[in-house]
Design a protein around this motif. Structure first.
Motif, PDB file in Angstrom:
ATOM      1  N   TRP A   5       0.466  56.825  20.217  1.00  0.00           N
ATOM      2  CA  TRP A   5       0.887  57.196  21.570  1.00  0.00           C
ATOM      3  C   TRP A   5       2.406  57.156  21.702  1.00  0.00           C
ATOM      4  O   TRP A   5       2.994  58.015  22.335  1.00  0.00           O
ATOM      5  CB  TRP A   5       0.244  56.282  22.606  1.00  0.00           C
ATOM      6  N   LEU A   6       3.018  56.158  21.114  1.00  0.00           N
ATOM      7  CA  LEU A   6       4.473  56.054  21.184  1.00  0.00           C
ATOM      8  C   LEU A   6       5.122  57.237  20.476  1.00  0.00           C
ATOM      9  O   LEU A   6       6.057  57.844  21.000  1.00  0.00           O
ATOM     10  CB  LEU A   6       4.950  54.731  20.577  1.00  0.00           C
ATOM     11  N   ASN A   7       4.603  57.585  19.306  1.00  0.00           N
ATOM     12  CA  ASN A   7       5.150  58.734  18.576  1.00  0.00           C
ATOM     13  C   ASN A   7       4.908  60.046  19.323  1.00  0.00           C
ATOM     14  O   ASN A   7       5.773  60.911  19.369  1.00  0.00           O
ATOM     15  CB  ASN A   7       4.547  58.821  17.172  1.00  0.00           C
ATOM     16  N   ALA A   8       3.743  60.172  19.920  1.00  0.00           N
ATOM     17  CA  ALA A   8       3.382  61.422  20.589  1.00  0.00           C
ATOM     18  C   ALA A   8       4.024  61.555  21.966  1.00  0.00           C
ATOM     19  O   ALA A   8       4.344  62.664  22.403  1.00  0.00           O
ATOM     20  CB  ALA A   8       1.860  61.534  20.708  1.00  0.00           C
ATOM     21  N   HIS A   9       4.195  60.450  22.677  1.00  0.00           N
ATOM     22  CA  HIS A   9       4.595  60.523  24.080  1.00  0.00           C
ATOM     23  C   HIS A   9       5.877  59.764  24.418  1.00  0.00           C
ATOM     24  O   HIS A   9       6.358  59.854  25.549  1.00  0.00           O
ATOM     25  CB  HIS A   9       3.464  59.999  24.978  1.00  0.00           C
ATOM     26  N   GLY A  10       6.421  59.018  23.480  1.00  0.00           N
ATOM     27  CA  GLY A  10       7.598  58.186  23.755  1.00  0.00           C
ATOM     28  C   GLY A  10       8.793  58.972  24.262  1.00  0.00           C
ATOM     29  O   GLY A  10       9.424  58.582  25.244  1.00  0.00           O
ATOM     30  N   ASP A  11       9.108  60.085  23.611  1.00  0.00           N
ATOM     31  CA  ASP A  11      10.259  60.889  24.038  1.00  0.00           C
ATOM     32  C   ASP A  11      10.040  61.456  25.434  1.00  0.00           C
ATOM     33  O   ASP A  11      10.949  61.455  26.263  1.00  0.00           O
ATOM     34  CB  ASP A  11      10.529  62.021  23.049  1.00  0.00           C
ATOM     35  N   THR A  25       5.956  50.015  30.151  1.00  0.00           N
ATOM     36  CA  THR A  25       4.766  50.882  30.211  1.00  0.00           C
ATOM     37  C   THR A  25       3.872  50.630  29.005  1.00  0.00           C
ATOM     38  O   THR A  25       2.648  50.474  29.140  1.00  0.00           O
ATOM     39  CB  THR A  25       5.180  52.366  30.269  1.00  0.00           C
ATOM     40  N   MET A  26       4.465  50.588  27.835  1.00  0.00           N
ATOM     41  CA  MET A  26       3.679  50.360  26.617  1.00  0.00           C
ATOM     42  C   MET A  26       3.058  48.959  26.618  1.00  0.00           C
ATOM     43  O   MET A  26       1.904  48.784  26.220  1.00  0.00           O
ATOM     44  CB  MET A  26       4.548  50.568  25.369  1.00  0.00           C
ATOM     45  N   LEU A  27       3.810  47.966  27.084  1.00  0.00           N
ATOM     46  CA  LEU A  27       3.261  46.615  27.171  1.00  0.00           C
ATOM     47  C   LEU A  27       2.079  46.561  28.140  1.00  0.00           C
ATOM     48  O   LEU A  27       1.060  45.918  27.860  1.00  0.00           O
ATOM     49  CB  LEU A  27       4.337  45.619  27.603  1.00  0.00           C
ATOM     50  N   ALA A  28       2.218  47.238  29.274  1.00  0.00           N
ATOM     51  CA  ALA A  28       1.126  47.268  30.244  1.00  0.00           C
ATOM     52  C   ALA A  28      -0.097  47.960  29.655  1.00  0.00           C
ATOM     53  O   ALA A  28      -1.240  47.545  29.894  1.00  0.00           O
ATOM     54  CB  ALA A  28       1.572  47.972  31.527  1.00  0.00           C
ATOM     55  N   ALA A  29       0.130  49.016  28.880  1.00  0.00           N
ATOM     56  CA  ALA A  29      -0.985  49.729  28.248  1.00  0.00           C
ATOM     57  C   ALA A  29      -1.715  48.820  27.261  1.00  0.00           C
ATOM     58  O   ALA A  29      -2.955  48.828  27.189  1.00  0.00           O
ATOM     59  CB  ALA A  29      -0.470  50.986  27.545  1.00  0.00           C
ATOM     60  N   SER A  66      -5.729  62.672  30.007  1.00  0.00           N
ATOM     61  CA  SER A  66      -5.025  62.611  28.725  1.00  0.00           C
ATOM     62  C   SER A  66      -4.241  61.297  28.642  1.00  0.00           C
ATOM     63  O   SER A  66      -3.915  60.688  29.666  1.00  0.00           O
ATOM     64  CB  SER A  66      -4.073  63.802  28.586  1.00  0.00           C
ATOM     65  N   ALA A  67      -3.950  60.881  27.441  1.00  0.00           N
ATOM     66  CA  ALA A  67      -3.164  59.658  27.249  1.00  0.00           C
ATOM     67  C   ALA A  67      -1.796  59.795  27.923  1.00  0.00           C
ATOM     68  O   ALA A  67      -1.296  58.848  28.535  1.00  0.00           O
ATOM     69  CB  ALA A  67      -2.994  59.364  25.760  1.00  0.00           C
ATOM     70  N   ARG A  68      -1.210  60.990  27.855  1.00  0.00           N
ATOM     71  CA  ARG A  68       0.108  61.215  28.461  1.00  0.00           C
ATOM     72  C   ARG A  68       0.033  61.024  29.980  1.00  0.00           C
ATOM     73  O   ARG A  68       0.896  60.398  30.591  1.00  0.00           O
ATOM     74  CB  ARG A  68       0.648  62.594  28.124  1.00  0.00           C
ATOM     75  N   THR A  69      -0.989  61.563  30.595  1.00  0.00           N
ATOM     76  CA  THR A  69      -1.156  61.430  32.043  1.00  0.00           C
ATOM     77  C   THR A  69      -1.327  59.968  32.422  1.00  0.00           C
ATOM     78  O   THR A  69      -0.726  59.480  33.386  1.00  0.00           O
ATOM     79  CB  THR A  69      -2.366  62.255  32.524  1.00  0.00           C
ATOM     80  N   TRP A  70      -2.136  59.253  31.673  1.00  0.00           N
ATOM     81  CA  TRP A  70      -2.387  57.839  31.930  1.00  0.00           C
ATOM     82  C   TRP A  70      -1.098  57.034  31.785  1.00  0.00           C
ATOM     83  O   TRP A  70      -0.742  56.235  32.655  1.00  0.00           O
ATOM     84  CB  TRP A  70      -3.471  57.332  30.978  1.00  0.00           C
ATOM     85  N   LEU A  71      -0.372  57.269  30.690  1.00  0.00           N
ATOM     86  CA  LEU A  71       0.877  56.538  30.447  1.00  0.00           C
ATOM     87  C   LEU A  71       1.936  56.903  31.487  1.00  0.00           C
ATOM     88  O   LEU A  71       2.686  56.031  31.952  1.00  0.00           O
ATOM     89  CB  LEU A  71       1.393  56.820  29.036  1.00  0.00           C
ATOM     90  N   THR A  72       1.987  58.157  31.899  1.00  0.00           N
ATOM     91  CA  THR A  72       2.945  58.566  32.925  1.00  0.00           C
ATOM     92  C   THR A  72       2.637  57.888  34.255  1.00  0.00           C
ATOM     93  O   THR A  72       3.546  57.487  34.989  1.00  0.00           O
ATOM     94  CB  THR A  72       2.949  60.103  33.089  1.00  0.00           C
TER      95      THR A  72
END
Length: 184
Positions: A9-15, A38-42, A53-59
């Protein structure tokens, strides 16, 4: 959540998450902190069920982290900044006469037509935002950028609705004045 899933997820969505945060916070360090939180909360919540999608959730998580950072900035504002809200340079008297009518009718701003003009406009807008007192900038961002309802802003900032509207008005008028002077 598995560690390799987080790395994916970090590689795909971090930027994307970083750019999203930077566009709203306008500070590299705060944007990095927001993405990290955000990543810690995830990791801690592990509530991703794949409904979106993972991106939507992380956003979605990131949006809440950005708002939390802005609330923290407002609450930790030095007393000198609060006094500055009533300073002459931020007075609304610059806009109105004694009877409450406009001294000069606000100009209609030409909106940028191409990418270069848009970039230049955003640079001027960013400069104008940086000139606002922190509390006015924060309430403007919460209301007009993040589109939070006034009721929610009041609860989060522990202010009255009247105070919120006055602050928002001051922020908008300050931005308008700055944009009229710096964007033609």
């Amino acid at each position: 959540m598995a560690e390799n899933n987080l790395n994916d997820w970090l590689n795909a969505h971090g930027d994307y998450l970083y750019r999203f945060a930077l566009a709203r916070l306008r500070d590299q360090h705060l944007a990095e902190d927001a993405v990290q939180e955000t990543m810690l909360a995830a990791i801690r919540n592990n509530s991703f069920e794949g409904d979106s999608s993972a991106r939507t959730w992380l956003t979605g998580i990131l949006k809440h982290k950005i708002i939390d950072l802005q609330r923290k900035q407002i609450r930790e504002q030095p007393v000198s900044d609060l006094v500055d809200l009533d300073a002459a340079e931020h007075s609304m008297d610059d806009f109105f006469d004694n009877s409450g009518h406009w001294l000069d009718k606000p100009q209609t701003l030409d909106m940028p037509d191409n990418a270069l003009e848009q970039k230049q406009f955003l640079a001027v807008l960013d400069e104008c935002l940086s000139k606002l007192p922190k509390k006015l900038k924060a309430i403007f961002m919460l209301r007009d950028v993040h589109e939070l309802e006034n009721e929610n802003i009041c609860k989060e900032l522990d202010i009255t609705a009247t105070n919120a509207w006055v602050m928002l008005y001051r922020a908008r008028m300050g931005l308008r004045k700055c944009l009229e002077l710096n964007w033609s």
